[in-house]
Design a protein around this motif. Structure first.
Motif, PDB file in Angstrom:
ATOM      1  N   SER A 125     101.891   0.153  23.737  1.00  0.00           N
ATOM      2  CA  SER A 125     102.003  -1.200  23.169  1.00  0.00           C
ATOM      3  C   SER A 125     100.767  -1.537  22.338  1.00  0.00           C
ATOM      4  O   SER A 125      99.694  -0.947  22.501  1.00  0.00           O
ATOM      5  CB  SER A 125     102.150  -2.214  24.300  1.00  0.00           C
ATOM      6  OG  SER A 125     100.934  -2.292  25.019  1.00  0.00           O
ATOM      7  N   LYS A 126     100.949  -2.520  21.456  1.00  0.00           N
ATOM      8  CA  LYS A 126      99.843  -2.960  20.610  1.00  0.00           C
ATOM      9  C   LYS A 126      98.691  -3.462  21.476  1.00  0.00           C
ATOM     10  O   LYS A 126      97.521  -3.176  21.212  1.00  0.00           O
ATOM     11  CB  LYS A 126     100.374  -4.080  19.685  1.00  0.00           C
ATOM     12  CG  LYS A 126      99.347  -4.784  18.834  1.00  0.00           C
ATOM     13  CD  LYS A 126      99.132  -4.041  17.522  1.00  0.00           C
ATOM     14  CE  LYS A 126      98.294  -4.802  16.520  1.00  0.00           C
ATOM     15  NZ  LYS A 126      97.033  -5.314  16.997  1.00  0.00           N
ATOM     16  N   GLU A 127      99.046  -4.188  22.539  1.00  0.00           N
ATOM     17  CA  GLU A 127      98.020  -4.734  23.442  1.00  0.00           C
ATOM     18  C   GLU A 127      97.166  -3.606  24.031  1.00  0.00           C
ATOM     19  O   GLU A 127      95.933  -3.676  24.051  1.00  0.00           O
ATOM     20  CB  GLU A 127      98.706  -5.526  24.568  1.00  0.00           C
ATOM     21  CG  GLU A 127      97.725  -6.223  25.494  1.00  0.00           C
ATOM     22  CD  GLU A 127      98.354  -6.699  26.800  1.00  0.00           C
ATOM     23  OE1 GLU A 127      99.515  -6.321  27.081  1.00  0.00           O
ATOM     24  OE2 GLU A 127      97.671  -7.436  27.536  1.00  0.00           O
ATOM     25  N   VAL A 128      97.834  -2.538  24.456  1.00  0.00           N
ATOM     26  CA  VAL A 128      97.115  -1.407  25.054  1.00  0.00           C
ATOM     27  C   VAL A 128      96.281  -0.676  23.985  1.00  0.00           C
ATOM     28  O   VAL A 128      95.133  -0.309  24.230  1.00  0.00           O
ATOM     29  CB  VAL A 128      98.108  -0.458  25.770  1.00  0.00           C
ATOM     30  CG1 VAL A 128      97.485   0.896  26.040  1.00  0.00           C
ATOM     31  CG2 VAL A 128      98.580  -1.088  27.077  1.00  0.00           C
ATOM     32  N   GLN A 129      96.853  -0.493  22.827  1.00  0.00           N
ATOM     33  CA  GLN A 129      96.094   0.186  21.760  1.00  0.00           C
ATOM     34  C   GLN A 129      94.832  -0.602  21.390  1.00  0.00           C
ATOM     35  O   GLN A 129      93.761  -0.026  21.210  1.00  0.00           O
ATOM     36  CB  GLN A 129      96.976   0.361  20.522  1.00  0.00           C
ATOM     37  CG  GLN A 129      98.043   1.427  20.733  1.00  0.00           C
ATOM     38  CD  GLN A 129      98.857   1.687  19.483  1.00  0.00           C
ATOM     39  OE1 GLN A 129      98.366   1.586  18.375  1.00  0.00           O
ATOM     40  NE2 GLN A 129     100.122   2.027  19.668  1.00  0.00           N
ATOM     41  N   ASP A 130      94.983  -1.913  21.306  1.00  0.00           N
ATOM     42  CA  ASP A 130      93.819  -2.762  20.996  1.00  0.00           C
ATOM     43  C   ASP A 130      92.785  -2.701  22.114  1.00  0.00           C
ATOM     44  O   ASP A 130      91.578  -2.676  21.874  1.00  0.00           O
ATOM     45  CB  ASP A 130      94.256  -4.220  20.784  1.00  0.00           C
ATOM     46  CG  ASP A 130      95.016  -4.393  19.473  1.00  0.00           C
ATOM     47  OD1 ASP A 130      94.975  -3.450  18.646  1.00  0.00           O
ATOM     48  OD2 ASP A 130      95.645  -5.448  19.291  1.00  0.00           O
ATOM     49  N   CYS A 131      93.288  -2.683  23.339  1.00  0.00           N
ATOM     50  CA  CYS A 131      92.392  -2.643  24.510  1.00  0.00           C
ATOM     51  C   CYS A 131      91.573  -1.346  24.517  1.00  0.00           C
ATOM     52  O   CYS A 131      90.366  -1.355  24.769  1.00  0.00           O
ATOM     53  CB  CYS A 131      93.237  -2.770  25.775  1.00  0.00           C
ATOM     54  SG  CYS A 131      92.298  -2.580  27.272  1.00  0.00           S
TER      55      CYS A 131
ATOM     56  N   GLU B  85      88.885  -4.038  31.730  1.00  0.00           N
ATOM     57  CA  GLU B  85      90.167  -4.490  31.176  1.00  0.00           C
ATOM     58  C   GLU B  85      91.210  -3.361  31.173  1.00  0.00           C
ATOM     59  O   GLU B  85      92.341  -3.575  31.623  1.00  0.00           O
ATOM     60  CB  GLU B  85      89.923  -5.071  29.774  1.00  0.00           C
ATOM     61  CG  GLU B  85      91.072  -5.852  29.201  1.00  0.00           C
ATOM     62  CD  GLU B  85      91.568  -7.007  30.074  1.00  0.00           C
ATOM     63  OE1 GLU B  85      90.760  -7.579  30.828  1.00  0.00           O
ATOM     64  OE2 GLU B  85      92.780  -7.311  30.009  1.00  0.00           O
TER      65      GLU B  85
ATOM     66  N   LEU C 248      94.860  -3.413  33.109  1.00  0.00           N
ATOM     67  CA  LEU C 248      96.141  -3.148  32.434  1.00  0.00           C
ATOM     68  C   LEU C 248      96.890  -2.005  33.123  1.00  0.00           C
ATOM     69  O   LEU C 248      98.112  -2.051  33.263  1.00  0.00           O
ATOM     70  CB  LEU C 248      95.907  -2.800  30.964  1.00  0.00           C
ATOM     71  CG  LEU C 248      95.621  -3.957  30.003  1.00  0.00           C
ATOM     72  CD1 LEU C 248      95.500  -3.441  28.579  1.00  0.00           C
ATOM     73  CD2 LEU C 248      96.741  -5.000  30.068  1.00  0.00           C
TER      74      LEU C 248
ATOM     75  N   ASP D 229     108.036  -2.961  31.379  1.00  0.00           N
ATOM     76  CA  ASP D 229     107.463  -2.736  30.043  1.00  0.00           C
ATOM     77  C   ASP D 229     108.058  -1.466  29.416  1.00  0.00           C
ATOM     78  O   ASP D 229     107.974  -0.380  29.990  1.00  0.00           O
ATOM     79  CB  ASP D 229     105.932  -2.593  30.182  1.00  0.00           C
ATOM     80  CG  ASP D 229     105.233  -2.680  28.840  1.00  0.00           C
ATOM     81  OD1 ASP D 229     105.771  -2.140  27.849  1.00  0.00           O
ATOM     82  OD2 ASP D 229     104.138  -3.284  28.793  1.00  0.00           O
TER      83      ASP D 229
ATOM     84  N   SER E  97     101.854   3.824  27.281  1.00  0.00           N
ATOM     85  CA  SER E  97     100.671   2.963  27.456  1.00  0.00           C
ATOM     86  C   SER E  97      99.784   3.483  28.578  1.00  0.00           C
ATOM     87  O   SER E  97      98.565   3.580  28.426  1.00  0.00           O
ATOM     88  CB  SER E  97     101.100   1.524  27.778  1.00  0.00           C
ATOM     89  OG  SER E  97     101.693   0.935  26.642  1.00  0.00           O
TER      90      SER E  97
END
Ligand SMILES: [Zn+2]
Length: 611
Positions: free
Chosen positions: A455-461, A488, A492, A505, A511
């Motif tokens: 996910s984008k959230e995981v990639q950003d993290c 963080e 996740l 998810d 992810s």
């Protein structure tokens, strides 16, 4: 007096006054708008000391430093300038100036975020690390005197430099890391007398024990581990050179002493003046010494004592000369990094600098790196205070990975306070980290394919974690910030593994795989990655039970008693059992498949202990 002034278009002007260091803002600013700074040598000498040449390609007494993006240029007056010759110093200064000018034209360095900066004890500031030979790093770290088990102060030094060693390799350098053993010394001889053992076999035994500790703490073996007894020839040759150059004298009986008065910059590295050294004369015990601060290069053997032949009679090397001789033998007279504990700055490293430069004027160490002290329950660690812990004693109670995590949790230069509580917290943290990774590995092994990318959230993290991690590591190994970057991503991972939302998810598999792989890669940088986490988790559990004074069977009895209490709806009893175990560092977790337990930091409050 003004010695040299640049042309109208030149941006450098230099001045030299005897005993006064003059610096000028030098780059990108015209001389007319820049300000001169005259600093009394005594106050500025800490940044500019160094008898020899302590920056790449720069002559003695000529130095550059960057402060708040300004490049300062300075010439040191007095002896260093005399030794080098001023014209040579000025040429070198101009050459260096041009290099700096070119770099400044490029604007802000694109790689300034990841350029490694190290605090240099010599200059008392953080500096960008640039090795003498591009792509290669030469590093010498003072090793142990092998007469006993190593204590946690040693663990700190060698974990700190192991992190540096690993990080330099991650940055792509080919690193030659030399860490010596002092395997002959007064302490070894005295201990051998006590135990009736041969001093060489006693020290060999403790060298082996040291290796056992280092392996447990996951410190990589250095490239070379020279021993003093294997370098007597090189040591004798270096002492002879020092004598020939007029910096040492022999005494009746066969001792050889270094003459600090013959070496005017003695004391500059540690910030001690010759006056301070002279003040020690009152307490001098050896009247044969010319100056109270003079130190032994060669010690004559007492009857029956182990010795080696030398031009001054049978004896053995003094402590300080060993490191000068062994570093020169394995890394050459000029090398990049010299490390050790802060307690070695004086006299050990001060003396090393004096010896090395007295034997060979070309001698130079570019970065002096020192780690901070270890205190125990906020007191200085000492045998007499009874708060002295060997690594072995700590590892009887805690996992070596918990000790490593604890040590990395403080930046290497700050003092670190050891307490049982701190180790419990570190142990708890490493358990959480490894449990999360173990759960992820297990889940991914049981899952065949991923239908969606992470996910984008995981990639950003992941991106944020890596950026924080490398920025912190490059900033003088700011390890507490680097390890905090895992928080963080771990959260996740646990969400994806264990929550209802995470299970639904669509990017779950990819992810988790991305998070696991990237966290592992960064743990590898810190020497904390594992091929299997189960073994460490079981070890941490075993030690937690041992600290709690419980066997696995005792714990099962209590868990079953609590289950029975819950079945009978006796919530008070159930709660009491849970709280009492928490007070011993055992956490119970109720889930779908019964009650599990995990080690945790002891809940300290007295009120938690319920009868
Ligand atoms: Zn040393």
């Amino acid at each position: 007096m003004l010695l040299w002034k640049g042309g109208r278009n030149s941006s450098i002007t230099m001045s030299l006054r005897q005993g006064i260091l003059v610096t000028q803002r030098a780059v990108g600013i015209s001389p007319s708008s820049s300000t001169w700074r005259a600093l009394p040598l005594a106050s500025s000498v800490s940044s500019f000391q160094g008898y020899g040449k302590w920056m790449t390609g720069i002559g003695a007494g000529v130095c550059f430093r960057r402060r708040r993006r300004r490049n300062w240029i300075g010439i040191c007056g007095g002896e260093t300038a005399r030794v080098l010759g001023l014209s040579r110093a000025l040429t070198l200064a101009t050459e260096k100036q041009e290099t700096i000018g070119e770099r400044s034209k490029k604007g802000k360095d694109a790689d300034s975020q990841t350029e490694l900066r190290l605090y240099n004890t010599m200059t008392r500031q953080k500096e960008i690390f640039r090795p003498l030979i591009p792509g290669k790093v030469s590093m010498y770290v003072c090793g142990v005197t092998s007469y006993d088990f190593s204590h946690i102060g040693h663990a700190r030094v060698y974990v700190a430099f192991d992190v540096l060693f690993r990080y330099l390799k991650i940055l792509g350098y080919e690193v030659t890391y030399v860490r010596n053993f002092t395997d002959i010394d007064d302490k070894i001889i005295n201990r051998a007398k006590e135990t009736g053992e041969d001093p060489i076999s006693l020290s060999a035994r403790f060298c082996d024990e040291f290796h056992v500790d280092m392996e447990a703490l996951r410190c990589l073996p250095p490239t070379k581990e020279p021993k003093v007894t294997g370098h007597i020839k090189q040591i004798i040759e270096m002492i002879q050179k020092i004598i020939d150059n007029g910096h040492a004298y022999t005494m009746e009986g066969g001792d050889v002493y270094f003459s600090v008065e013959s070496f005017p910059s003695y004391g500059r590295f540690s910030g001690r003046s010759q006056e301070e050294n002279r003040a020690g004369e009152r307490v001098a015990v050896d009247s044969r010494k010319r100056n109270a601060a003079d130190f032994a290069l060669w010690k004559s053997a007492k009857p029956g004592e182990i010795s080696w032949p030398s031009p001054w009679g049978p004896g053995r090397p003094g402590w300080h000369i060993e490191c000068s001789a062994m570093s020169a033998e394995h890394l050459g007279h000029s090398f990049d990094i010299h490390g050790g504990g802060m307690d070695l700055i004086f006299p050990h490293h001060e003396n090393e600098i004096a010896q090395s430069c007295a034997a060979c004027a070309e001698s130079n160490v570019n970065y002096w790196v020192h780690n901070g002290f270890v205190t125990i329950d906020a007191e200085k660690m000492s045998k007499s205070l009874g708060n002295f812990f060997t690594i072995r004693e700590v590892l009887d109670q805690f996992s070596p990975l918990a000790l490593r995590w604890f040590l990395i949790g403080t930046q290497y230069r700050s003092p670190v306070n050891y307490s049982k509580r701190q180790l419990e917290v570190a142990s708890d943290r490493i358990y959480y980290l490894y449990q999360t990774l173990a759960d992820s590995v297990e889940f991914l092994n049981d899952t065949s394919s991923e239908s969606q990318p992470a996910s984008k959230e995981v990639q950003d993290c992941v991106k944020a974690m890596k950026s924080t991690f490398f920025t912190a590591m490059s900033d003088d190994l700011l390890t507490p910030v680097a390890v905090a970057a895992f928080s963080e991503p771990l959260k996740l991972m646990n969400d994806l593994l264990h929550t209802k939302k995470g299970r639904k998810d669509k990017s779950r598999v990819a992810s988790l795989r991305l998070l696991k792989d990237e966290v592992q890669a960064l743990l590898h940088v810190l020497g904390l990655s594992m091929s299997s986490y189960e073994e460490v988790l079981n070890d941490i559990k075993r030690l937690a039970l041992q600290r709690a004074g419980l066997t696995a069977e005792d714990l099962m009895v209590q868990v079953e008693e609590r289950a029975a209490a819950r079945a009978a709806k006796d919530w008070e009893r159930s709660d009491t059992i849970r709280k009492n175990l928490a007070a011993l560092g055992i956490n119970l977790m109720d889930g779908g498949d019964g009650t599990q337990w995990r080690p945790a930091a002891v809940v300290e409050e007295e009120s938690m202990l319920v009868k």
